[in-house]
Motif scaffolding. Structure first.
Motif, mmCIF file in Angstrom:
data_model
loop_
_atom_site.group_PDB
_atom_site.id
_atom_site.type_symbol
_atom_site.label_atom_id
_atom_site.label_comp_id
_atom_site.label_asym_id
_atom_site.label_seq_id
_atom_site.Cartn_x
_atom_site.Cartn_y
_atom_site.Cartn_z
ATOM 1 N N PHE A 113 0.820 -1.218 0.000
ATOM 2 C CA PHE A 113 0.000 0.000 0.000
ATOM 3 C C PHE A 113 0.853 1.267 0.000
ATOM 4 C CE2 PHE A 113 -3.333 -2.719 2.337
ATOM 5 C CZ PHE A 113 -3.889 -3.118 1.135
ATOM 6 N N LEU A 114 1.960 1.252 0.731
ATOM 7 C CA LEU A 114 2.812 2.440 0.783
ATOM 8 C C LEU A 114 3.499 2.705 -0.547
ATOM 9 C CD1 LEU A 114 4.314 2.043 4.358
ATOM 10 C CD2 LEU A 114 2.836 3.894 3.562
ATOM 11 N N LEU A 115 3.895 1.649 -1.254
ATOM 12 C CA LEU A 115 4.469 1.833 -2.592
ATOM 13 C C LEU A 115 3.435 2.449 -3.527
ATOM 14 C CD1 LEU A 115 6.513 -1.473 -3.027
ATOM 15 C CD2 LEU A 115 7.425 0.835 -2.712
ATOM 16 N N THR A 116 2.173 2.056 -3.352
ATOM 17 C CA THR A 116 1.098 2.638 -4.168
ATOM 18 C C THR A 116 0.884 4.105 -3.810
ATOM 19 O OG1 THR A 116 0.022 0.470 -4.172
ATOM 20 C CG2 THR A 116 -1.292 2.334 -4.901
ATOM 21 N N ALA A 117 0.876 4.416 -2.524
ATOM 22 C CA ALA A 117 0.705 5.802 -2.088
ATOM 23 C C ALA A 117 1.839 6.681 -2.598
ATOM 24 C CB ALA A 117 0.633 5.865 -0.565
ATOM 25 N N MET A 118 3.053 6.151 -2.609
ATOM 26 C CA MET A 118 4.197 6.916 -3.093
ATOM 27 C C MET A 118 4.106 7.149 -4.600
ATOM 28 S SD MET A 118 7.111 5.100 -0.728
ATOM 29 C CE MET A 118 8.485 6.172 -1.142
ATOM 30 N N ALA A 119 3.583 6.167 -5.319
ATOM 31 C CA ALA A 119 3.381 6.343 -6.764
ATOM 32 C C ALA A 119 2.332 7.423 -7.020
ATOM 33 C CB ALA A 119 2.955 5.021 -7.404
ATOM 34 N N TYR A 120 1.268 7.401 -6.247
ATOM 35 C CA TYR A 120 0.224 8.426 -6.391
ATOM 36 C C TYR A 120 0.766 9.812 -6.054
ATOM 37 C CZ TYR A 120 -4.192 10.920 -5.768
ATOM 38 O OH TYR A 120 -5.214 11.847 -5.857
ATOM 39 N N ASP A 121 1.604 9.882 -5.033
ATOM 40 C CA ASP A 121 2.223 11.154 -4.656
ATOM 41 C C ASP A 121 3.059 11.711 -5.815
ATOM 42 O OD1 ASP A 121 3.343 13.104 -2.495
ATOM 43 O OD2 ASP A 121 5.117 12.210 -3.422
ATOM 44 N N ARG A 122 3.829 10.850 -6.466
ATOM 45 C CA ARG A 122 4.644 11.299 -7.611
ATOM 46 C C ARG A 122 3.760 11.711 -8.787
ATOM 47 N NH1 ARG A 122 8.174 13.812 -6.604
ATOM 48 N NH2 ARG A 122 6.878 13.995 -4.744
ATOM 49 N N TYR A 123 2.641 10.991 -8.977
ATOM 50 C CA TYR A 123 1.701 11.332 -10.045
ATOM 51 C C TYR A 123 1.136 12.730 -9.841
ATOM 52 C CZ TYR A 123 -3.025 11.749 -11.948
ATOM 53 O OH TYR A 123 -4.169 12.223 -12.529
ATOM 54 N N HIS A 128 -0.022 17.201 -11.661
ATOM 55 C CA HIS A 128 -0.895 18.270 -11.159
ATOM 56 C C HIS A 128 -0.161 19.070 -10.079
ATOM 57 C CE1 HIS A 128 -4.262 16.394 -13.287
ATOM 58 N NE2 HIS A 128 -3.881 15.243 -12.760
ATOM 59 N N PRO A 129 0.953 19.681 -10.413
ATOM 60 C CA PRO A 129 1.765 20.367 -9.394
ATOM 61 C C PRO A 129 1.035 21.504 -8.687
ATOM 62 C CG PRO A 129 2.488 20.941 -11.619
ATOM 63 C CD PRO A 129 1.519 19.817 -11.763
ATOM 64 N N LEU A 130 0.150 22.203 -9.381
ATOM 65 C CA LEU A 130 -0.549 23.331 -8.762
ATOM 66 C C LEU A 130 -1.577 22.882 -7.728
ATOM 67 C CD1 LEU A 130 -1.101 25.613 -11.903
ATOM 68 C CD2 LEU A 130 0.734 25.713 -10.191
ATOM 69 N N ARG A 131 -2.033 21.655 -7.837
ATOM 70 C CA ARG A 131 -3.022 21.127 -6.894
ATOM 71 C C ARG A 131 -2.387 20.242 -5.835
ATOM 72 N NH1 ARG A 131 -7.069 17.861 -10.294
ATOM 73 N NH2 ARG A 131 -7.918 17.544 -8.197
ATOM 74 N N TYR A 132 -1.058 20.129 -5.856
ATOM 75 C CA TYR A 132 -0.375 19.161 -5.000
ATOM 76 C C TYR A 132 -0.665 19.381 -3.516
ATOM 77 C CZ TYR A 132 3.345 16.369 -2.926
ATOM 78 O OH TYR A 132 4.036 15.443 -2.173
ATOM 79 N N SER A 133 -0.534 20.610 -3.047
ATOM 80 C CA SER A 133 -0.713 20.891 -1.616
ATOM 81 C C SER A 133 -2.138 20.619 -1.152
ATOM 82 C CB SER A 133 -0.329 22.344 -1.314
ATOM 83 O OG SER A 133 -1.134 23.233 -2.077
ATOM 84 N N THR A 134 -3.094 20.740 -2.070
ATOM 85 C CA THR A 134 -4.493 20.478 -1.710
ATOM 86 C C THR A 134 -4.808 18.992 -1.740
ATOM 87 O OG1 THR A 134 -5.157 22.618 -2.655
ATOM 88 C CG2 THR A 134 -6.888 20.983 -2.297
ATOM 89 N N VAL A 135 -4.392 18.338 -2.830
ATOM 90 C CA VAL A 135 -4.690 16.908 -2.989
ATOM 91 C C VAL A 135 -3.937 16.074 -1.964
ATOM 92 C CG1 VAL A 135 -4.536 14.951 -4.579
ATOM 93 C CG2 VAL A 135 -5.203 17.194 -5.436
#
Length: 314
Positions: A113-123, A128-135
């Motif tokens: 699950f953590l590897l998946t969360a880290m992949a989503y974080d990189r995505y 979507h860098p402008l929405r990163y802090s919100t998402v």
């Protein structure tokens, strides 16, 4: 009529990686070094991230969680193996065996699950860098981590309870260095169809859904990076994902080989080697893979371990 919740076997014998006495000293030394390196490396990552406020971001939040899980992962099996080699004993109690099964499944799921969360974080960071802090807010990251622990705990409890209902009335010899589902099912004299079905269905979904999440994330990442105008920007984006991809390939490759392949294809030597890879080698390599090429982590580690020299003349 079959009854459960009891067994005539009070302990199991773990054969380890080799039955040859002359190899035990070498195996002990090798696994002791891997354990110490893995434990120290992962604990350093946790301490470095916790002590540096610049690293209090979603990416390092998940990395510190992964390091904690990896530390627990190697601690769930390797110390018992080292004690057995040192004392020339091979036994593990029935309760201890079930405990190893529970924690190994729990921690393997958390890695997943953590590897998946880290992949989503990189995505999100790349696409979507402008929405990163919100998402990727602290609340959402905590929710992702908490739900991962809940699902992982439920899944490991399911398999542990299903294993506890089986009877073991014949051989008690496990040709592994720890208690695992596949070799224990092979020793049971009860019907194991339900256990095997849960491994394929529930276990398959637990592995497949996060893997598809990682795959979809990287499809979007590659598509976005290829549109970057500068070659330097592309290289920087891909370099942030290279370490993660290395661990993903190693982790999913060994997990699939052990748990999701047909039982007829299993062999003790192949499964034992694959188990060493995902339970010992991967957690040990985690600090090196993720940190050696990361300037922020190297800086935080230097701050953590550096000792200020006393002023001259004192």
């Amino acid at each position: 009529m079959e009854t459960g919740n009891h067994t005539s076997t009070s302990e199991f014998l773990l054969l380890g990686l080799s039955s040859r006495p002359e190899r035990q000293e070498l195996i002990f030394g090798l696994f002791l070094v891997m354990y110490l390196v893995g434990a120290a490396g992962n604990l350093l990552i946790i301490l470095a991230i916790g002590s540096d406020s610049h690293l209090h971001t979603p990416m390092y939040f998940f990395l510190s969680s992964l390091s904690l899980v990896d530390f627990c992962f190697i601690s769930a099996t390797v110390p018992k193996m080292l004690v057995n080699i040192q004392t020339k004993a091979q036994s593990i109690s029935y309760g201890g065996c079930l405990a190893q099964i529970y924690f190994c499944i729990l921690l393997a799921n958390m890695d997943n699950f953590l590897l998946t969360a880290m992949a989503y974080d990189r995505y999100v960071a790349i696409c979507h860098p402008l929405r990163y802090s919100t998402v990727m807010s602290l609340r959402i990251c905590a929710l992702m981590l908490g739900s991962s622990w809940l699902i992982a705990s439920s899944h490991s409890l399911l398999h542990t309870l299903l294993m506890a209902r089986l009877e073991f009335c014949a051989s008690n010899v496990i040709s592994y260095f720890f208690c695992d589902l596949v070799p224990l099912l092979q020793l049971s004299c009860s019907k194991t169809q339900l256990n095997q079905l849960m491994i394929l269905l529930v276990g398959g979904l637990i592995v497949l859904i996060p893997f598809l999440g990682i795959l979809i994330s990287y499809i979007h990442i590659v598509s976005a990076v290829l549109k970057f105008p500068s070659a330097r920007g592309k290289q920087k984006a891909f370099s942030t994902c290279g370490s993660h991809l290395t661990v993903v390939i190693l982790f999913y490759g060994t997990i699939t080989g052990v748990y999701l392949s047909p039982s007829s294809s299993h062999s003790a030597d192949k499964d034992s080697l694959a188990s060493v890879m995902y339970m010992v080698v991967t957690p040990m390599l985690n600090p090196f893979i993720y940190c050696l090429r990361n300037k922020d982590m190297k800086g935080a580690l230097r701050k953590l371990v550096s000792v200020k020299a006393p002023p001259h003349g004192l």
